[in-house]
Design a protein around this motif. Sequence first.
Motif, PDB file in Angstrom:
ATOM      1  N   GLY A 190       0.791  -1.226   0.000  1.00 22.45           N
ATOM      2  CA  GLY A 190       0.000   0.000   0.000  1.00 22.45           C
ATOM      3  C   GLY A 190       0.820   1.272   0.000  1.00 22.45           C
ATOM      4  N   TRP A 191       2.009   1.243  -0.597  1.00 25.62           N
ATOM      5  CA  TRP A 191       2.852   2.425  -0.672  1.00 25.62           C
ATOM      6  C   TRP A 191       2.241   3.426  -1.654  1.00 25.62           C
ATOM      7  N   SER A 192       2.583   4.696  -1.468  1.00 27.04           N
ATOM      8  CA  SER A 192       2.062   5.732  -2.360  1.00 27.04           C
ATOM      9  C   SER A 192       2.730   5.616  -3.735  1.00 27.04           C
ATOM     10  N   GLU A 193       2.082   6.175  -4.739  1.00 29.37           N
ATOM     11  CA  GLU A 193       2.626   6.121  -6.093  1.00 29.37           C
ATOM     12  C   GLU A 193       4.002   6.779  -6.180  1.00 29.37           C
ATOM     13  N   SER A 194       4.177   7.908  -5.492  1.00 30.77           N
ATOM     14  CA  SER A 194       5.465   8.609  -5.539  1.00 30.77           C
ATOM     15  C   SER A 194       6.563   7.788  -4.882  1.00 30.77           C
ATOM     16  N   GLU A 195       6.231   7.076  -3.804  1.00 33.44           N
ATOM     17  CA  GLU A 195       7.220   6.216  -3.148  1.00 33.44           C
ATOM     18  C   GLU A 195       7.570   5.020  -4.016  1.00 33.44           C
ATOM     19  N   ILE A 196       6.576   4.460  -4.684  1.00 38.69           N
ATOM     20  CA  ILE A 196       6.835   3.309  -5.556  1.00 38.69           C
ATOM     21  C   ILE A 196       7.748   3.706  -6.711  1.00 38.69           C
ATOM     22  N   VAL A 197       7.608   4.932  -7.198  1.00 35.09           N
ATOM     23  CA  VAL A 197       8.507   5.408  -8.261  1.00 35.09           C
ATOM     24  C   VAL A 197       9.958   5.335  -7.793  1.00 35.09           C
ATOM     25  N   GLU A 198      10.235   5.779  -6.571  1.00 34.31           N
ATOM     26  CA  GLU A 198      11.610   5.752  -6.052  1.00 34.31           C
ATOM     27  C   GLU A 198      12.075   4.325  -5.781  1.00 34.31           C
ATOM     28  N   LEU A 199      11.183   3.476  -5.277  1.00 38.07           N
ATOM     29  CA  LEU A 199      11.527   2.079  -5.030  1.00 38.07           C
ATOM     30  C   LEU A 199      11.881   1.374  -6.336  1.00 38.07           C
ATOM     31  N   LYS A 200      11.148   1.701  -7.385  1.00 39.34           N
ATOM     32  CA  LYS A 200      11.460   1.123  -8.702  1.00 39.34           C
ATOM     33  C   LYS A 200      12.822   1.605  -9.202  1.00 39.34           C
ATOM     34  N   LYS A 201      13.135   2.870  -8.951  1.00 36.10           N
ATOM     35  CA  LYS A 201      14.451   3.388  -9.349  1.00 36.10           C
ATOM     36  C   LYS A 201      15.556   2.613  -8.636  1.00 36.10           C
ATOM     37  N   TYR A 202      15.314   2.312  -7.363  1.00 32.55           N
ATOM     38  CA  TYR A 202      16.293   1.524  -6.609  1.00 32.55           C
ATOM     39  C   TYR A 202      16.460   0.142  -7.257  1.00 32.55           C
TER      40      TYR A 202
END
Length: 323
Positions: A190-202
Amino acid sequence: MSQTNELEIMERIALDLEGVEESLASSFNTGAEDFNALIRPLSAAGGKRLRAQLCLLIANAGTSVERQRIRIAEAVEMLHLATLIHDDVLDQAEIRRGEETIHMHKGNKVAILSGDYLFAKAFQIVSEMPNMKYLQIFSHIITCLVEGEFMQMEDVYRIDQGIDRYMTKTQKKTADFMEGCMELGGLLGGWSESEIVELKKYGHALGMAFQITDDIMDYRETTETTGKPVGNDLREGLLTYPLLSIVNDDNKDKLLADIKALHNGGDEQTIIDYVISQGGIDNTLAVADQYCKDALAALDAVRDFPGKEFLVMAVENLADRKV
């Protein structure tokens, strides 16, 4: 983040992984005993389960449902195992995780069918999830994996393929999968969309660094440390970053001739020494180091959460591996 929270989430991940192993064992109890006998030892050998761990960590750091995260992690491992089986057929590899490869034991047809079953089973699991987004992510991962494999097949002995094309293959074959695992974990948690963007970058940067670092191993590790002969990629015509980074109009013809001569008793050490002397390893280290920095920068952009230190350590372990 307190040490207690870090330990608690790692304990939860360990318990989840036990659940994944149990689910995998149950899935490999089909009516086809030949298949069961072939897949069980390969799955039980496990490997690092890195992709499943990434997914489970992010899911546990959020508000995930236990059964859902275990099932998705199981599907991730099935997908990974299927790609390994198919890769072994394409590469005609003899050993995988200390076991004789399926195609060596039962032939290509059985191996391909085994991989196909795992693909189908993984998608069946994902189709049972309450959100179609999971299926979209899995479809993207497998599409990229197949595209990357096609590109690799086309580029055997292709010394003029260029760095850009090689990086695209690396993204499709490795980085997109790790990026997808981070996205799956974010969706489960249930992470926010903006957080998922950074997690994907990682996940993307970690995957790129992981593969590029692995490229170095073919040039400066030993058979004992890597489990495969030094120069194995060269002998198979798989030209990786260290060599591609030093190819120019003056040396490309001789390099290609020397690589092809490996099948007739040529000396891979001569090629390795030349690549190193021309800065191929230094070039590769610099690129891998930048991806490690990119991964850490992406983490810095995300709030502190239990397990974040594990992700930092994963990057630091890659950095240590390069030394």
